[in-house]
Design an enzyme around this catalytic site. Structure first.
Site: not given
Ligand code: AKB
Length: 314
Positions: A8, A10-11, A140
């Site tokens: 990853g 290029l992130g 996430y």
């Molecule tokens: C996001 O906003 O999803 C990320 C993080 C806070 O992990 N930058």
């Protein structure tokens, strides 16, 4: 000591991590990889690699003599809410592939980033502790919290040397973020310089933990270089630098960009941000491996404005 592989690369973080690591360890010692082909030349070795292609990853690690993997590929909070299944798949499977390579003795050390998204609405809003309530409401956050526990499990059960940080919102000018809730804090600088105005997708008083990219890169290298006995937490460390709201950031930018105007059109990302703490307590990182931030808001704003201007004038 073998080579280091950044997946990853290029992130947002990968781009800057590669540059700093190559200065520190040597260009050929750090292999950059990404699912995308690089658009511009990146000095040094680069491979197109899918973080979900276990066979290709194992072959690369063996052929190139890799001893450390930095797994930076992930789907961030806002994009992940649009495609929860894909986000879970990418964020979890890629981690298992890398942890299993370490378990099987193919690599010696792993870095895997976690995030403030592991906190949730029931977490302490200010100075959220390392071991406080962790009840994330985004896919996430759920994937990162599960990943933290898997890291600790692989360390406990198989002795895998995996190290992790809970990154706050990261701000830098050398690369653009993609798909995060904290991305406004980078976009705002580009719009301030191009148009002297910005419409923010978070509400004006939505305070979040933030960090300048140099601090995040320093923390990543420091935790990876620390002697193993200093790494007492094998889930993920809180690291903290600054906390500000869009309104406070805009006020600081206005001191440098004459006539800068901001307005607000909060969307679904504002609800994600509302579920996260305003600040987090990083005393474990300070005690265990001497973490310290070098940036305040004034320095961050000055550095970002100079940096974005230099890109536009290049
Ligand atoms: C996001 O906003 O999803 C990320 C993080 C806070 O992990 N930058």
């Amino acid at each position: 000591m073998g080579k280091k592989l950044v997946i990853g690369a290029l992130g947002q973080v990968g781009t800057e991590l590669i540059q700093t690591m190559r200065l520190r360890y040597g260009v050929d010692e750090v292999i950059a990889s990404d699912i995308r082909l690089r658009a511009e030349p990146l000095d040094g070795p680069f491979l197109v690699l899918n973080a979900l292609n276990e066979e290709a990853l194992r072959a690369t690690v063996k052929e190139m003599g890799i001893s450390e993997v930095y797994l930076m590929a992930a789907m961030l909070s806002a994009t992940a809410e649009q495609m929860p299944d894909k986000a879970w798949d990418l964020n979890m499977k890629s981690l298992f592939i890398v942890l299993d390579m370490a378990k099987d003795g193919l690599i010696e050390k792993v870095f895997w980033p976690s995030t403030i998204a592991v906190f949730g609405p029931n977490s302490e809003k200010r100075n959220s502790p390392q071991h406080g309530t962790l009840e994330p409401t985004t896919v996430y956050g759920i994937s990162k919290l599960a990943g933290e526990q898997w890291c600790a499990y692989y360390h406990r059960r198989y002795g895998v040397d995996v190290r992790s940080l809970r990154y706050p919102g990261l701000i830098g000018y050398k690369s653009m973020p993609g798909g995060g809730t904290t991305d406004y804090a980078v976009e705002i600088f580009h719009k301030a310089i191009e148009e002297a105005k910005y419409t923010c997708f978070l509400s004006e008083q939505r305070t979040l933990p933030m960090m300048y990219m140099d601090d995040a890169i320093k923390a990543t290298i420091d935790i990876m270089e620390a002697p193993a006995e200093q790494i007492k937490l094998r889930t993920s460390y809180n690291i903290s630098s600054l906390s500000f709201s869009p309104e406070e950031l805009a006020a600081e930018i206005s001191k440098v960009v004459a006539g800068f105007q901001i307005d607000y059109a909060p969307d679904f990302r504002d609800s994600i941000a509302a579920s996260w703490p305003e600040s987090i307590d990083d005393s474990s990182a300070k005690t265990d491996w001497a973490w310290k931030s070098d940036f305040n808001l004034q320095k961050l704003v000055r550095t970002m404005i100079d940096g974005v201007c230099s890109l536009k004038n290049a």
